[in-house]
Write a protein that holds these residues in place. Structure first.
Motif, PDB file in Angstrom:
ATOM      1  N   GLN A   1      20.910  46.669  25.963  1.00  0.00           N
ATOM      2  CA  GLN A   1      22.145  47.359  26.336  1.00  0.00           C
ATOM      3  C   GLN A   1      21.834  48.731  26.949  1.00  0.00           C
ATOM      4  O   GLN A   1      22.390  49.091  27.987  1.00  0.00           O
ATOM      5  N   LEU A   2      20.927  49.475  26.333  1.00  0.00           N
ATOM      6  CA  LEU A   2      20.568  50.800  26.828  1.00  0.00           C
ATOM      7  C   LEU A   2      19.872  50.711  28.187  1.00  0.00           C
ATOM      8  O   LEU A   2      20.153  51.509  29.090  1.00  0.00           O
ATOM      9  N   ASN A   3      19.003  49.732  28.354  1.00  0.00           N
ATOM     10  CA  ASN A   3      18.292  49.560  29.625  1.00  0.00           C
ATOM     11  C   ASN A   3      19.239  49.213  30.772  1.00  0.00           C
ATOM     12  O   ASN A   3      18.906  49.424  31.938  1.00  0.00           O
TER      13      ASN A   3
ATOM     14  N   ASP B   1      25.642  57.461  32.733  1.00  0.00           N
ATOM     15  CA  ASP B   1      26.700  56.729  32.041  1.00  0.00           C
ATOM     16  C   ASP B   1      27.122  57.520  30.804  1.00  0.00           C
ATOM     17  O   ASP B   1      26.284  57.965  30.016  1.00  0.00           O
ATOM     18  N   GLU B   2      28.413  57.703  30.625  1.00  0.00           N
ATOM     19  CA  GLU B   2      28.898  58.535  29.522  1.00  0.00           C
ATOM     20  C   GLU B   2      28.611  57.939  28.145  1.00  0.00           C
ATOM     21  O   GLU B   2      28.600  58.656  27.145  1.00  0.00           O
ATOM     22  N   SER B   3      28.318  56.644  28.056  1.00  0.00           N
ATOM     23  CA  SER B   3      28.007  56.036  26.760  1.00  0.00           C
ATOM     24  C   SER B   3      26.503  56.015  26.472  1.00  0.00           C
ATOM     25  O   SER B   3      26.095  55.612  25.381  1.00  0.00           O
TER      26      SER B   3
ATOM     27  N   GLU C   1      22.545  55.198  18.564  1.00  0.00           N
ATOM     28  CA  GLU C   1      22.663  53.969  17.768  1.00  0.00           C
ATOM     29  C   GLU C   1      21.314  53.258  17.673  1.00  0.00           C
ATOM     30  O   GLU C   1      20.937  52.759  16.603  1.00  0.00           O
ATOM     31  N   LEU C   2      20.579  53.222  18.797  1.00  0.00           N
ATOM     32  CA  LEU C   2      19.257  52.598  18.806  1.00  0.00           C
ATOM     33  C   LEU C   2      18.321  53.329  17.847  1.00  0.00           C
ATOM     34  O   LEU C   2      17.617  52.692  17.052  1.00  0.00           O
ATOM     35  N   HIS C   3      18.311  54.646  17.885  1.00  0.00           N
ATOM     36  CA  HIS C   3      17.432  55.411  17.000  1.00  0.00           C
ATOM     37  C   HIS C   3      17.791  55.198  15.530  1.00  0.00           C
ATOM     38  O   HIS C   3      16.897  55.119  14.676  1.00  0.00           O
TER      39      HIS C   3
END
Length: 139
Positions: free
Chosen positions: A19-21, A27-29, A36-38
Motif C-alpha cells: 500500500q505504501l509503495n 500523497d496526504e495519506s 501504521e507500517l512502523h
C-alpha cells in the motif's frame, strides 16, 4: 511458537508495504500509512522477534553463513508478488534479488540472499538469479 500468528503479522506488514509503495510522498495519506507500517513492524518484533532470530541463527549455523544475524525485519523483502490466497490469507513470493545478502562458505562466488516468505512461513536462500532453496519452513 505460533507460526500462524507470525504468518498473519508478516502478511499485514507486506500488505501495508505494498500500500505504501503505491503512494507518492506527496500523497496526504503517505505519512499515516508509513506510521501504521512502523507500528506493525514494532509489534512484529515485540511478539515474534526472538523466535525468528533463533530460527535465522539456526539457518546461519546450518549453512555456515559468515554474516551476522540481523533483525528479522531485515529479512522481509522490499517487494513481494501475490501468487494466490488460502484460508490464512494472501500468499506471496519474492524474486531472487530480494533478501539480505549473506556469505555462505560453500557458495563463495554466488550472490546469496536470505528472505522470509509467508503463508506457508519459510526462509528461502536465493542462490543466484535462477536458483533458490528452502532452508527452513514451518512444520
Amino acid at each position: 511458537m505460533d507460526t500462524t500468528a507470525i504468518d498473519k503479522a508478516l502478511i499485514s506488514i507486506i500488505e501495508k508495504r505494498i500500500q505504501l509503495n503505491g503512494l507518492t510522498y506527496e500523497d496526504e495519506s503517505y505519512d499515516d500509512i508509513e506510521d501504521e507500517l512502523h507500528e506493525l513492524e514494532d509489534d512484529f518484533i515485540d511478539e515474534h522477534g526472538e523466535a525468528l532470530e533463533d530460527i535465522i541463527g539456526d539457518v546461519h549455523e546450518e549453512f555456515s553463513v559468515d554474516t551476522d544475524v540481523l533483525s528479522p525485519l531485515s529479512y522481509i523483502a522490499q517487494e513481494y508478488v501475490k501468487i494466490g490466497d488460502n484460508e490464512l490469507g494472501a500468499q506471496f513470493d519474492a524474486n531472487h534479488a530480494q533478501g539480505v545478502p549473506v556469505e555462505v562458505d560453500d557458495l563463495e562466488k554466488k550472490p546469496t540472499r536470505l528472505v522470509i516468505i509467508p503463508n506457508p512461513l519459510r526462509i528461502i536462500l536465493n542462490l543466484d538469479s535462477k536458483n533458490r532453496k528452502i532452508v527452513w519452513q514451518q512444520k
